[in-house]
Design a protein around this motif. Structure first.
Motif, PDB file in Angstrom:
ATOM      1  N   SER A  84       0.884  -1.181   0.000  1.00  0.00           N
ATOM      2  CA  SER A  84       0.000   0.000   0.000  1.00  0.00           C
ATOM      3  C   SER A  84       0.910   1.215   0.000  1.00  0.00           C
ATOM      4  O   SER A  84       2.048   1.119   0.477  1.00  0.00           O
ATOM      5  CB  SER A  84      -0.875   0.022   1.256  1.00  0.00           C
ATOM      6  N   PRO A  85       0.447   2.381  -0.472  1.00  0.00           N
ATOM      7  CA  PRO A  85       1.319   3.558  -0.442  1.00  0.00           C
ATOM      8  C   PRO A  85       1.799   3.906   0.970  1.00  0.00           C
ATOM      9  O   PRO A  85       2.982   4.162   1.175  1.00  0.00           O
ATOM     10  CB  PRO A  85       0.427   4.670  -1.019  1.00  0.00           C
ATOM     11  N   ILE A  86       0.895   3.882   1.943  1.00  0.00           N
ATOM     12  CA  ILE A  86       1.281   4.279   3.306  1.00  0.00           C
ATOM     13  C   ILE A  86       2.416   3.406   3.845  1.00  0.00           C
ATOM     14  O   ILE A  86       3.257   3.870   4.619  1.00  0.00           O
ATOM     15  CB  ILE A  86       0.033   4.255   4.238  1.00  0.00           C
ATOM     16  N   GLU A  87       2.468   2.170   3.416  1.00  0.00           N
ATOM     17  CA  GLU A  87       3.557   1.283   3.848  1.00  0.00           C
ATOM     18  C   GLU A  87       4.921   1.885   3.490  1.00  0.00           C
ATOM     19  O   GLU A  87       5.904   1.732   4.225  1.00  0.00           O
ATOM     20  CB  GLU A  87       3.407  -0.096   3.175  1.00  0.00           C
ATOM     21  N   ALA A 109       1.812  18.537   7.428  1.00  0.00           N
ATOM     22  CA  ALA A 109       2.123  17.315   6.686  1.00  0.00           C
ATOM     23  C   ALA A 109       1.092  16.249   6.999  1.00  0.00           C
ATOM     24  O   ALA A 109       0.511  16.236   8.091  1.00  0.00           O
ATOM     25  CB  ALA A 109       3.504  16.803   7.074  1.00  0.00           C
ATOM     26  N   TYR A 110       0.895  15.373   6.045  1.00  0.00           N
ATOM     27  CA  TYR A 110       0.091  14.165   6.265  1.00  0.00           C
ATOM     28  C   TYR A 110       0.660  13.482   7.519  1.00  0.00           C
ATOM     29  O   TYR A 110       1.886  13.283   7.620  1.00  0.00           O
ATOM     30  CB  TYR A 110       0.226  13.271   5.028  1.00  0.00           C
ATOM     31  N   ASP A 111      -0.206  13.149   8.462  1.00  0.00           N
ATOM     32  CA  ASP A 111       0.210  12.753   9.819  1.00  0.00           C
ATOM     33  C   ASP A 111       1.385  11.769   9.867  1.00  0.00           C
ATOM     34  O   ASP A 111       2.303  11.902  10.683  1.00  0.00           O
ATOM     35  CB  ASP A 111      -0.928  12.079  10.597  1.00  0.00           C
ATOM     36  N   HIS A 160       1.673  19.311  -2.540  1.00  0.00           N
ATOM     37  CA  HIS A 160       1.608  19.181  -1.092  1.00  0.00           C
ATOM     38  C   HIS A 160       0.186  19.000  -0.564  1.00  0.00           C
ATOM     39  O   HIS A 160      -0.729  19.718  -0.938  1.00  0.00           O
ATOM     40  CB  HIS A 160       2.214  20.464  -0.485  1.00  0.00           C
ATOM     41  N   ASN A 161       0.063  17.994   0.302  1.00  0.00           N
ATOM     42  CA  ASN A 161      -1.144  17.807   1.102  1.00  0.00           C
ATOM     43  C   ASN A 161      -0.821  18.338   2.491  1.00  0.00           C
ATOM     44  O   ASN A 161       0.149  17.859   3.095  1.00  0.00           O
ATOM     45  CB  ASN A 161      -1.483  16.306   1.181  1.00  0.00           C
ATOM     46  N   PRO A 162      -1.533  19.301   3.052  1.00  0.00           N
ATOM     47  CA  PRO A 162      -2.856  19.766   2.655  1.00  0.00           C
ATOM     48  C   PRO A 162      -2.942  21.116   1.935  1.00  0.00           C
ATOM     49  O   PRO A 162      -4.049  21.579   1.687  1.00  0.00           O
ATOM     50  CB  PRO A 162      -3.544  19.913   4.023  1.00  0.00           C
ATOM     51  N   CYS A 188      10.870  12.323  -0.686  1.00  0.00           N
ATOM     52  CA  CYS A 188       9.906  13.179  -1.367  1.00  0.00           C
ATOM     53  C   CYS A 188       8.651  12.360  -1.658  1.00  0.00           C
ATOM     54  O   CYS A 188       8.679  11.395  -2.419  1.00  0.00           O
ATOM     55  CB  CYS A 188      10.500  13.755  -2.643  1.00  0.00           C
ATOM     56  N   ASP A 189       7.556  12.772  -1.030  1.00  0.00           N
ATOM     57  CA  ASP A 189       6.276  12.096  -1.203  1.00  0.00           C
ATOM     58  C   ASP A 189       5.600  12.714  -2.419  1.00  0.00           C
ATOM     59  O   ASP A 189       5.225  13.890  -2.402  1.00  0.00           O
ATOM     60  CB  ASP A 189       5.461  12.311   0.080  1.00  0.00           C
ATOM     61  N   GLU A 190       5.489  11.920  -3.484  1.00  0.00           N
ATOM     62  CA  GLU A 190       4.942  12.441  -4.749  1.00  0.00           C
ATOM     63  C   GLU A 190       3.610  11.769  -5.072  1.00  0.00           C
ATOM     64  O   GLU A 190       3.297  11.488  -6.235  1.00  0.00           O
ATOM     65  CB  GLU A 190       5.987  12.245  -5.864  1.00  0.00           C
ATOM     66  N   MET A 191       2.799  11.531  -4.019  1.00  0.00           N
ATOM     67  CA  MET A 191       1.517  10.839  -4.209  1.00  0.00           C
ATOM     68  C   MET A 191       0.556  11.631  -5.105  1.00  0.00           C
ATOM     69  O   MET A 191      -0.354  11.063  -5.692  1.00  0.00           O
ATOM     70  CB  MET A 191       0.847  10.593  -2.848  1.00  0.00           C
ATOM     71  N   TYR A 192       0.739  12.959  -5.169  1.00  0.00           N
ATOM     72  CA  TYR A 192      -0.195  13.790  -5.957  1.00  0.00           C
ATOM     73  C   TYR A 192       0.444  14.266  -7.270  1.00  0.00           C
ATOM     74  O   TYR A 192      -0.093  15.143  -7.930  1.00  0.00           O
ATOM     75  CB  TYR A 192      -0.652  14.999  -5.124  1.00  0.00           C
ATOM     76  N   ARG A 193       1.592  13.691  -7.617  1.00  0.00           N
ATOM     77  CA  ARG A 193       2.275  14.103  -8.855  1.00  0.00           C
ATOM     78  C   ARG A 193       1.386  13.727 -10.041  1.00  0.00           C
ATOM     79  O   ARG A 193       0.772  12.671 -10.064  1.00  0.00           O
ATOM     80  CB  ARG A 193       3.625  13.408  -8.947  1.00  0.00           C
ATOM     81  N   LEU A 219      -1.246   5.059  -6.952  1.00  0.00           N
ATOM     82  CA  LEU A 219      -2.425   5.290  -7.797  1.00  0.00           C
ATOM     83  C   LEU A 219      -3.640   5.804  -7.022  1.00  0.00           C
ATOM     84  O   LEU A 219      -4.717   5.932  -7.589  1.00  0.00           O
ATOM     85  CB  LEU A 219      -2.790   3.994  -8.529  1.00  0.00           C
ATOM     86  N   SER A 220      -3.471   6.117  -5.720  1.00  0.00           N
ATOM     87  CA  SER A 220      -4.638   6.488  -4.906  1.00  0.00           C
ATOM     88  C   SER A 220      -5.227   7.843  -5.273  1.00  0.00           C
ATOM     89  O   SER A 220      -6.443   8.029  -5.217  1.00  0.00           O
ATOM     90  CB  SER A 220      -4.266   6.544  -3.426  1.00  0.00           C
ATOM     91  N   LYS A 221      -4.378   8.807  -5.618  1.00  0.00           N
ATOM     92  CA  LYS A 221      -4.854  10.192  -5.742  1.00  0.00           C
ATOM     93  C   LYS A 221      -5.041  10.559  -7.208  1.00  0.00           C
ATOM     94  O   LYS A 221      -6.155  10.745  -7.677  1.00  0.00           O
ATOM     95  CB  LYS A 221      -3.874  11.148  -5.062  1.00  0.00           C
ATOM     96  N   THR A 222      -3.931  10.675  -7.932  1.00  0.00           N
ATOM     97  CA  THR A 222      -3.972  11.137  -9.322  1.00  0.00           C
ATOM     98  C   THR A 222      -4.847  10.229 -10.190  1.00  0.00           C
ATOM     99  O   THR A 222      -5.568  10.692 -11.068  1.00  0.00           O
ATOM    100  CB  THR A 222      -2.526  11.168  -9.880  1.00  0.00           C
ATOM    101  N   LEU A 228      -7.360   0.221  -4.557  1.00  0.00           N
ATOM    102  CA  LEU A 228      -6.405  -0.729  -5.132  1.00  0.00           C
ATOM    103  C   LEU A 228      -5.200  -0.914  -4.218  1.00  0.00           C
ATOM    104  O   LEU A 228      -4.503  -1.927  -4.289  1.00  0.00           O
ATOM    105  CB  LEU A 228      -5.952  -0.161  -6.484  1.00  0.00           C
ATOM    106  N   ARG A 229      -4.948   0.087  -3.348  1.00  0.00           N
ATOM    107  CA  ARG A 229      -3.800   0.107  -2.429  1.00  0.00           C
ATOM    108  C   ARG A 229      -2.489  -0.068  -3.210  1.00  0.00           C
ATOM    109  O   ARG A 229      -1.595  -0.803  -2.769  1.00  0.00           O
ATOM    110  CB  ARG A 229      -3.924  -0.972  -1.327  1.00  0.00           C
ATOM    111  N   SER A 230      -2.405   0.572  -4.347  1.00  0.00           N
ATOM    112  CA  SER A 230      -1.210   0.398  -5.173  1.00  0.00           C
ATOM    113  C   SER A 230      -0.239   1.568  -5.007  1.00  0.00           C
ATOM    114  O   SER A 230      -0.609   2.722  -5.238  1.00  0.00           O
ATOM    115  CB  SER A 230      -1.614   0.269  -6.644  1.00  0.00           C
TER     116      SER A 230
END
Ligand code: PLP
Length: 371
Positions: A84-87, A109-111, A160-162, A188-193, A219-222, A228-230
Motif C-alpha cells: 500500500s502507499p502508506i507502507e 504534513a500528512y500525519d 503538497h497535502n494539505p 519526497c512524497d509524490e503521491m499527488y504528482r 495510484l490512490s490520488k492522481t 487498489l492500495r497500489s
C-alpha cells in the motif's frame, strides 16, 4: 514505545462513511473494476485467469517496468512495489533513520510523515511552509538554520497535502542542492504528482534529480484508485533498497496479485485517468473561487497550485471543534489543520470528487442559515 494517534485516519474512519457531504477528501473520483478494464482496453478474462499465489517481493517485473517509464532515468530495478502507499512511509523512515539522527519535516504534513519520524528520532525539527498573500512558500533561510551536522533526512511532499503548494522548478532544484551539499537524504512524497494544473509545471521527480532520495508514489490520488492500495518507492541506492526490502518482509512480504494486475491496467490506460481527475478538480476549483468570494469574511482562500486539496483559513476559535460539530449538525466533512502539525485555524478542502458541487451547495445553504 507509543506512537502519536493518526488523527486524520481516525477522523475519516469515524465520519467518512456516515457523513453525506464530503468536502475534504484527498483522493479523486474512483471507478469500478469493469470501468478500469474498459479504459485500458483489457479483456475481463485477464483478471479471471490471475493465479492468487505469492508474488515477487520487489514487485511484478512488468509493473515495475511500467512504473519506471514515468521517470527519466529510473531503471526497473530501482522500483519497489508496495503492499500500500502508506507502507512506503513506514519502510523509508525505518530504513533511513536511527534514534540519534536528526530529521527535518516540512509542515503541515500528512500525519504519518511527522508521527513516524517523531516515533523513531528524538530530534525532529518542523519546517513550516510560509503563508503568503496568494499562497505558500518554502522558507530556505529557516531550513538552513534548522540543519545541523546530525541532519540525516529532510521529509517533503510535493504537490503538497494539505496546502496544494507546488515549488517552482528553481526552488525544487535549490532544495536538492542544499541536501546534496550537506550530505542529507531526501524523502519526497509524490503521491499527488500528475495533478498539476498548468502545462509545464510538473516537476521532475526527486528520484531523477537526486541520487540520495527515496520517492513515494502510487495510484490512490492522481488515478483515483485508493481501494487498489497500489503504491511504489523509487530507491536508486542499492544498499538502502536492500535494507528497505528486508523491512518489507516484516510488513507485507509481497504486493497483492490482483492489485498489481489492475495497477498495470491503470498505467496502460495512459493519461486517461489523470486527465479525467484534473478536469474534475479544475471544474470544482471554479466553484470554490465563487464560494470563497461570497464568504470571504469567514474563510481565507489560498488557491492551490497542484493536487486535489487546499488549506483554507477559517474564522473560528477552534477548527477541530468546528469540524466535529459541522459533521454532526450539517453532515458536512471538513478536516482541521491541527491534525497535520499546524494551527487550529485552518481546514482542508478536497476537490477531486464529482460530488463536490452538491456538497458545497449544501454547505452554502448551511452557512446562509447559520452565519
Ligand atoms: C501525502 C500522502 N502520502 C501518503 C498517503 C497514503 O496514501 P494511501 O492512503 O493510498 O496509502 C497519503 C494519503 O492521504 C498522503 O496524502
Amino acid at each position: 514505545m507509543k506512537i502519536t494517534p493518526f488523527e486524520t485516519e481516525h477522523f475519516f474512519a469515524h465520519y467518512e462513511f456516515t457523513t453525506p457531504h464530503l468536502l475534504s477528501v484527498s483522493d479523486c473520483e474512483s471507478m469500478t473494476v469493469g470501468e478500469l478494464l474498459e479504459a485500458s482496453g483489457w479483456d475481463n478474462q485477464k483478471l479471471a485467469n490471475l493465479r492468487l499465489g505469492y508474488t515477487e517481493s520487489q514487485g511484478n517485473p512488468d509493473l515495475r517496468a511500467a512504473v519506471a517509464l514515468d521517470y527519466e532515468t529510473i531503471r526497473d530495478d530501482d522500483v519497489i512495489i508496495l503492499g500500500s502507499p502508506i507502507e512506503g512511509i513506514y519502510l523509508t523512515l525505518r530504513t533511513l533513520l536511527r534514534p540519534d539522527d536528526q530529521a527535518i519535516v516540512l509542515v503541515p504534513a500528512y500525519d504519518a510523515l511527522i508521527n513516524v519520524t517523531e516515533h523513531i528520532c528524538q530530534d525532529v525539527r518542523r519546517w513550516p511552509l510560509k503563508a503568503v498573500e496568494r499562497g505558500w512558500q518554502l522558507d530556505f533561510d529557516l531550513l538552513e538554520r534548522l540543519i545541523s551536522d546530525d541532519t540525516r533526512l529532510i521529509v517533503v511532499n510535493f504537490p503538497h497535502n494539505p496546502t496544494g503548494f507546488l515549488p517552482t522548478h528553481d526552488d525544487f532544484a535549490h532544495l536538492i542542492n542544499i541536501a546534496r551539499h550537506r550530505g542529507i537524504w531526501l524523502y519526497c512524497d509524490e503521491m499527488y504528482r500528475g495533478l498539476e494544473y498548468q502545462h509545464g509545471e510538473r516537476l521532475s521527480s526527486a528520484a531523477d534529480l537526486y541520487e540520495n532520495s527515496v520517492v513515494l508514489s502510487g495510484l490512490s490520488k492522481t488515478h483515483g484508485l485508493p481501494g487498489l492500495r497500489s503504491g511504489w518507492l523509487i530507491v536508486r541506492d542499492e544498499r538502502v533498497r536492500s535494507t528497505l526490502i528486508n523491512w518489507k518482509h516484516y510488513t507485507s512480504i509481497c504486493p497483492p496479485a490482483p492489485s498489481e494486475l489492475l495497477a498495470l491496467a491503470a498505467l496502460e490506460a495512459g493519461d486517461r485517468l489523470p486527465d479525467r481527475n484534473r478536469s474534475i478538480i479544475q471544474g470544482n476549483l471554479k466553484l470554490a473561487d465563487k464560494f470563497f468570494t461570497r464568504w470571504e469574511a469567514f474563510f481565507r482562500w489560498r488557491r492551490p497550485q497542484a493536487g486535489s486539496v487546499a488549506l483554507v483559513g477559517i474564522d473560528v476559535p477552534s477548527a477541530a471543534t468546528y469540524c466535529h460539530n459541522l459533521a454532526k449538525d450539517a453532515g458536512v466533512l471538513l478536516l482541521p489543520s491541527s491534525f497535520m502539525g499546524f494551527d487550529d485555524h485552518h481546514v482542508r478542502f478536497g476537490f477531486g470528487r464529482r460530488s463536490f458541487s452538491r456538497a458545497l451547495e449544501h454547505y452554502n445553504g448551511y452557512l446562509e442559515k447559520n452565519l
